[in-house]
Design an enzyme around this catalytic site. Structure first.
Site, short mmCIF file in Angstrom:
data_model
loop_
_atom_site.label_atom_id
_atom_site.label_comp_id
_atom_site.label_asym_id
_atom_site.label_seq_id
_atom_site.Cartn_x
_atom_site.Cartn_y
_atom_site.Cartn_z
N LYS A 1 79.80 19.57 2.44
CA LYS A 1 79.99 20.96 2.61
C LYS A 1 80.80 21.57 1.61
O LYS A 1 80.84 22.60 0.93
CB LYS A 1 80.37 21.10 4.22
CG LYS A 1 79.41 21.05 5.03
CD LYS A 1 80.23 20.72 6.41
CE LYS A 1 78.68 20.31 7.50
NZ LYS A 1 79.32 19.94 8.97
N GLN B 1 84.39 19.35 12.75
CA GLN B 1 83.44 18.28 12.55
C GLN B 1 83.19 17.65 13.81
O GLN B 1 83.95 16.81 14.54
CB GLN B 1 83.59 17.60 11.39
CG GLN B 1 82.59 16.73 11.07
CD GLN B 1 81.34 17.21 10.57
OE1 GLN B 1 81.27 18.38 9.71
NE2 GLN B 1 80.20 17.03 11.15
N ASP C 1 80.14 27.83 13.15
CA ASP C 1 78.96 26.87 13.63
C ASP C 1 78.24 27.55 14.95
O ASP C 1 77.21 27.01 15.04
CB ASP C 1 79.77 25.73 14.29
CG ASP C 1 79.64 24.50 13.43
OD1 ASP C 1 78.83 24.39 12.38
OD2 ASP C 1 80.39 23.31 13.54
#
Ligand code: NAD
Length: 306
Positions: free
Chosen positions: A56, A100, A123
């Site tokens: 990422k 995460q 997200d």
């Protein structure tokens, strides 16, 4: 149909989307004298999470997005993690916050997701964004389902009225995917670990999305001839179970790729399918967050997708 034309090239689609995102991140810099910024928090040393985060950050840097990584020990307290998030929530120079997952067991993922400022929730997991998604009005759509939809809308001429079946009902993939397909006028069935006679459902699917987390669970007996199959699964097998010289093992999806290739019309590979699209969609959401946080219009580059 030639085998190569049956493979849905996620890397190519991700590249296409990132090329459209780049002028927007550059434009943001020109307007506001800083890059859109993403902060990723990683707790513990889960090797898979570390690889995802590294990828990422690499992509962010390549496409004009400032990215920072906060690495916390696996025994960090929930309170300390919340404090980190609260600081990022207040920081005007942070546009996107991503924690995460999975988190260690002593930390409540639900609590942590709830703490993130919905305007920085790239997200799309915060209840505000998640709820709005189901009302067809979300700022941030979870990256993996968004990436799947992007590929489907490019691969299928008219998605309206298709029978879409999803295997897996997680908040990260299955449920938001169902909402997106419903908004795209598909008839949607969600199946899961308690579904009886799962093949009876999947064999009716024009579109089959598989997000289970069981290596190569799906073979041709699950597939309607001519179906489009999207394999979300990422499973790392030890190399000795497959012919591979690499010590890192081998990545496989939830679908038995070669077995299903004959029956399906099109299929995403693992790696090189959904994975790269997930990262591209994260970049999209980050740049969008940057513009929104500056109360500036964001050009909808997903016209025709959403
Ligand atoms: P999860 O564990 O949260 O959910 C798995 C789902 O599968 C559950 O809803 C469960 O009911 C269902 N399931 C389990 N066993 C089943 C069975 N035998 N039959 C039918 N359904 C069954 O997982 P998740 O977070 O949704 O992820 C699923 C997979 O997708 C994993 O392999 C994960 O690594 C991968 N993933 C990939 C990306 C990407 O970017 N490509 C992103 C997220 C998740």
């Amino acid at each position: 149909m030639a085998i190569v034309s049956k493979i849905i090239d996620g890397k190519m689609y991700a590249g296409k989307l990132l090329e459209e995102i780049y002028p927007l991140s550059k434009g943001f810099f020109d307007n506001f004298n800083r890059k859109p910024s993403l902060t990723v928090i990683i707790v513990g040393d889960n090797p898979a999470s570390k690889i995802y985060v590294k990828n990422k950050i690499l992509i962010a840097n390549k496409y004009g997005i400032d990215s920072k990584e906060i690495i916390l020990a696996s025994d960090v307290s929930e309170d300390k993690l919340i404090k980190h998030i609260s600081t990022l929530n207040r920081d005007e120079n942070v546009d996107g916050i991503l924690v995460q997952l999975p988190l260690p067991k002593h930390i409540s993922e639900k609590k942590i997701i709830n703490i993130i400022n919905p305007s920085k929730d790239v997200d799309g997991f915060h209840p505000t964004n998640f709820g709005k998604l189901f009302m067809g009005d979300s700022k941030f759509i979870p990256c993996t389902p968004l990436g799947c939809l992007y590929m489907l809308k490019h691969e299928i001429e008219d998605i309206k009225g298709k029978n879409a079946v999803i295997i897996g009902r997680s908040n990260i993939v299955g449920k938001p995917m169902a909402s997106l397909l419903l908004s795209s006028d598909c008839s949607v069935t969600i199946t899961h670990s308690r579904t009886k006679n799962i093949q009876e459902h999947t064999r009716k699917a024009d579109i089959l999305i598989v997000a289970v987390g069981i290596p190569e669970m799906i073979d041709e007996t699950f597939i309607k001839p001519g179906a489009i199959v999207i394999d979300v699964g990422i499973n790392r097998l030890k190399s000795k179970t497959k012919h591979n010289a690499s010590d890192k093992g081998i990545l496989v999806g939830d679908v038995k790729f070669e077995n299903v290739l004959n029956t399906a019309k099109k299929i995403t590979p693992v790696p090189g399918g959904v994975g790269p699209m997930t990262i591209a969609c994260l970049m999209h959401n980050t740049v969008k967050a940057a513009y929104i946080n500056k109360k500036h219009d964001f050009i909808n580059i997903l016209e025709g997708i959403l």
